[in-house]
Design a protein around this motif. Sequence first.
Motif, mmCIF file in Angstrom:
data_model
loop_
_atom_site.group_PDB
_atom_site.id
_atom_site.type_symbol
_atom_site.label_atom_id
_atom_site.label_comp_id
_atom_site.label_asym_id
_atom_site.label_seq_id
_atom_site.Cartn_x
_atom_site.Cartn_y
_atom_site.Cartn_z
ATOM 1 N N PHE A 81 6.782 8.161 -0.174
ATOM 2 C CA PHE A 81 7.520 8.050 -1.159
ATOM 3 C C PHE A 81 7.275 10.113 -1.475
ATOM 4 O O PHE A 81 6.534 10.696 -0.615
ATOM 5 C CB PHE A 81 5.748 7.639 -2.165
ATOM 6 C CG PHE A 81 6.334 6.497 -2.298
ATOM 7 C CD1 PHE A 81 7.151 5.913 -3.514
ATOM 8 C CD2 PHE A 81 5.539 5.266 -1.556
ATOM 9 C CE1 PHE A 81 7.410 4.399 -3.705
ATOM 10 C CE2 PHE A 81 5.782 4.188 -2.078
ATOM 11 C CZ PHE A 81 6.383 3.676 -2.798
ATOM 12 N N ASN A 83 6.220 11.636 -3.495
ATOM 13 C CA ASN A 83 4.777 12.000 -4.017
ATOM 14 C C ASN A 83 3.423 11.392 -2.823
ATOM 15 O O ASN A 83 2.379 10.901 -3.281
ATOM 16 C CB ASN A 83 3.808 12.422 -5.196
ATOM 17 C CG ASN A 83 4.837 11.246 -5.893
ATOM 18 O OD1 ASN A 83 5.468 10.393 -5.795
ATOM 19 N ND2 ASN A 83 4.880 11.765 -7.604
ATOM 20 N N ALA A 85 1.666 8.815 -2.528
ATOM 21 C CA ALA A 85 1.323 7.741 -3.236
ATOM 22 C C ALA A 85 0.324 7.357 -2.349
ATOM 23 O O ALA A 85 0.449 6.224 -1.650
ATOM 24 C CB ALA A 85 2.741 6.957 -3.281
ATOM 25 N N TYR A 87 -4.223 5.958 -1.048
ATOM 26 C CA TYR A 87 -4.324 5.571 -2.489
ATOM 27 C C TYR A 87 -5.598 6.465 -2.256
ATOM 28 O O TYR A 87 -6.144 6.648 -1.718
ATOM 29 C CB TYR A 87 -5.065 3.671 -1.505
ATOM 30 C CG TYR A 87 -3.322 3.144 -1.435
ATOM 31 C CD1 TYR A 87 -2.856 2.315 -2.102
ATOM 32 C CD2 TYR A 87 -3.732 2.111 -0.578
ATOM 33 C CE1 TYR A 87 -2.225 1.768 -1.853
ATOM 34 C CE2 TYR A 87 -2.597 1.526 0.604
ATOM 35 C CZ TYR A 87 -1.173 1.380 -0.991
ATOM 36 O OH TYR A 87 -0.664 0.271 -0.370
ATOM 37 N N ARG B 193 1.213 5.316 -11.056
ATOM 38 C CA ARG B 193 2.573 3.792 -10.421
ATOM 39 C C ARG B 193 3.152 4.010 -8.727
ATOM 40 O O ARG B 193 3.048 3.201 -9.062
ATOM 41 C CB ARG B 193 4.145 4.537 -11.408
ATOM 42 C CG ARG B 193 4.360 3.686 -12.288
ATOM 43 C CD ARG B 193 5.597 3.144 -12.858
ATOM 44 N NE ARG B 193 5.519 1.872 -12.320
ATOM 45 C CZ ARG B 193 5.293 0.894 -12.220
ATOM 46 N NH1 ARG B 193 4.841 0.769 -13.518
ATOM 47 N NH2 ARG B 193 5.296 -0.139 -11.693
ATOM 48 N N ASP B 194 2.840 5.103 -8.709
ATOM 49 C CA ASP B 194 2.771 5.156 -7.082
ATOM 50 C C ASP B 194 2.046 4.767 -6.174
ATOM 51 O O ASP B 194 2.876 3.771 -5.164
ATOM 52 C CB ASP B 194 3.130 6.811 -7.084
ATOM 53 C CG ASP B 194 4.124 7.438 -6.603
ATOM 54 O OD1 ASP B 194 5.597 6.665 -7.643
ATOM 55 O OD2 ASP B 194 5.058 8.456 -6.455
ATOM 56 N N PRO B 195 0.874 4.905 -6.049
ATOM 57 C CA PRO B 195 0.202 3.825 -5.745
ATOM 58 C C PRO B 195 0.133 1.681 -5.846
ATOM 59 O O PRO B 195 0.655 0.695 -4.767
ATOM 60 C CB PRO B 195 -1.174 3.953 -5.650
ATOM 61 C CG PRO B 195 -1.264 5.222 -6.247
ATOM 62 C CD PRO B 195 0.124 5.337 -6.470
ATOM 63 N N GLU B 197 3.325 0.831 -6.570
ATOM 64 C CA GLU B 197 4.693 0.725 -5.616
ATOM 65 C C GLU B 197 3.719 0.840 -4.111
ATOM 66 O O GLU B 197 4.468 0.126 -3.535
ATOM 67 C CB GLU B 197 5.789 2.079 -6.330
ATOM 68 C CG GLU B 197 5.621 1.821 -7.519
ATOM 69 C CD GLU B 197 7.425 2.074 -7.387
ATOM 70 O OE1 GLU B 197 7.489 3.411 -7.342
ATOM 71 O OE2 GLU B 197 7.636 1.407 -8.814
ATOM 72 N N ALA B 198 3.942 1.230 -3.321
ATOM 73 C CA ALA B 198 3.251 1.653 -2.441
ATOM 74 C C ALA B 198 2.325 0.546 -1.645
ATOM 75 O O ALA B 198 2.934 -0.017 -0.718
ATOM 76 C CB ALA B 198 2.033 2.843 -1.887
#
Lengths: 363, 305
Positions: A81, A83, A85, A87, B193-195, B197-198
């Motif tokens: 992604f 940015n 993303a 964890y 939201r990104d994590p 979706e990842a």
Amino acid sequence: MSEIKLTNVVKRYGRVEVVHGINLEIAHNEFVVLVGPSGCGKSTTLRMIAGLEEISDGEIHIGDALVNDLPPRKRNISMVFQNYALYPHMSVRENLGFGLKIAKQSEAMIEERVGEAAEILGLSELMDRTPAELSGGQRQRVAMGRAIVRHPEAFLFDEPLSNLDAKLRVQMRTEIKKLHSKVKTTVVYVTHDQVEAMTLADRIVVMKDGYIEQVGTPMEVFNHPVNTFVASFIGSPPMNLIPARVESGKVKLADGASVPVPNRLADKVRDGQDVIFGLRPDDMTPEGHGINDTGQVATLELTVDLAELLGTETLLYTQLGGQDALGKMFDPRDVAAGETLRFRLSLDKAHLFDATSGKSVRL
Amino acid sequence: MARTKSPYKTRLALTPYLLLSPAFLVLIFVVALPLVFSLYTSFTGYRLVRPDTLWNWVGTRNYERIFADLDFWIAFGRTILFLAIALNLEFILGLGIALLINRITWGQRTLRTIMMFPMMFSPILVGYQFKFIFNDNIGVLNNALQSLGISDAATPWLVDRYLALGSIIFAEVWMSTSVFAILLLAGLFAMPRDPIEAARVDGCSPWQVFRHITLPFLMPFAFIAMTIRSLDVARAYDIVDVMTGGGPAGRTELLWTLIARVGYDNARMGQANAMAYVSIILSIAFTYYFFTKLVAARRYMGGAA
Ligand SMILES: Nc1ncnc2c1ncn2[C@@H]1O[C@H](COP(=O)(O)OP(=O)(O)OP(=O)(O)O)[C@@H](O)[C@H]1O
Ligand SMILES: [Mg+2]
């Protein structure tokens, strides 16, 4: 096999259609770059391939499987992604191994794959840090590592370099290129930076407003743009596009100056046709300062409004057909503003586009 | 001639102390003195009805007595049990509510406001309300159960030893679940939201996304709620007093109802204060525990939380 096939894929948000039935076939192990201006639907297309967005219409195949209704986890793809993303609550090691852990792989296998990815990306020193303790470039590498450990059928990248500074971006660009030659996999890569597209792609897909404008190798797209949009979007600085009209074998520019119709395009145009004359700055050079000025050439006296020395070349701002136009001077000497120079225009490299449709007359 | 400080400079140096003195005075009289006084009384045989006993120093006898007192330890244990059940229930329910509200796109604000209604009532009123609901003769609950034909017994909700504590917990949970719901909802709103979706691309099912990504992100918010609520529940008095008065036969006695009984009904203030100090230590222990969890979770989340 992991080819990806999009057939008449449409995306609507409510009643607004943002992707209008695109068709695209991506071959096994091919590196395809989707490029286009902001809002043209690149991310949406990529996210539909990933399964993060539903498809409003059409079909997407990965390998032999129709994946329209498969959730992302069943598509066996990895995504990087914009940015990163990562964890936030996991260490680098856990970030890398997470997908494998979810897939219930053995400890030993996870260890091996994570070690391998860390090796390739130079992350070995950082394994116990959390994302908050990494720099942008390091986070980017972790995001890529997370993608490669799973040995997916395809990698999807959504503008992975746009948050990095210019120098790091160039460096990571070459790393991605190297990575692809090491880890042979199908890649779909989204960017709005045409330089990234040119340098990385096996094939470039140029998009605009939810349509695909042109698909081709970087060479094809650069040398044979199918319309004025692609011509102006690919290449930096962009191609000069000058309105003109074909009259008795000549391209008459708006200010009365004229150049011959390029020989190779002579039978593609008709008399009286309104056209747009396209020429890249590299092909418009003062006498004795060009690299492409052999073959069919037209000569014009043009006044330089401004000269910008870049080092090995100088950009010359001038007027052509009543429009701002840009030329280049290789092996430069000092040029004063207002100086008039004899420019040689390489007609072999020139393009003609129909003025009404914007399409190249070649087609 | 040796120069002393000019009067102006002296005044300038004193100004901060002068300005702070009202605050200090208030703190000393309102907080420090009562604290010291009650600590002192916990070492005396002070009985409310005999003020002269205030000077009757007994050393640690109050503490020895309560440590040897089975009733005290039962109330102590029951308070911890009460706290554990209430907090866990509130967390689970609050999480469920927050997740549901986070899903809806319409009427979110209104629901958020409605959700806070239970918190707006005085615990005493909530206690009375539930006392009425759970009353075995005229209570709404038994009437409803009987009319629906589910049961025709007059279930003694507030009299049975287990049901009574359960009923109080129910009232407590009804009143305060929204503390969790609101804080967790705030967490969900702040969640990137990104994590998520990842994780979906990384192979997670919706449950796994929740378990491995959403929940760790929400835990700091949950720990804040737990800190607040553990202080709240550990000093629970009003709801219990109204609903059962610690009865039947001391079966719902919590620390503070016991302390109030010893201090005011039996007038043994010295002993009550000793108990109070022990229970304050319990509160501090809980706060400290959740706070370390919170700090750990936040550090874990790096810059994201
Ligand atoms: N959730 C959404 N709801 C409505 N419209 C959306 C939504 N997401 C994207 N769009 C619209 O879809 C179009 C394409 O968006 P997309 O994100 O694919 O653009 P992009 O090519 O990736 O642009 P950029 O280079 O800025 O990332 C845009 O016009 C955008 O406004
Ligand atoms: Mg995008």
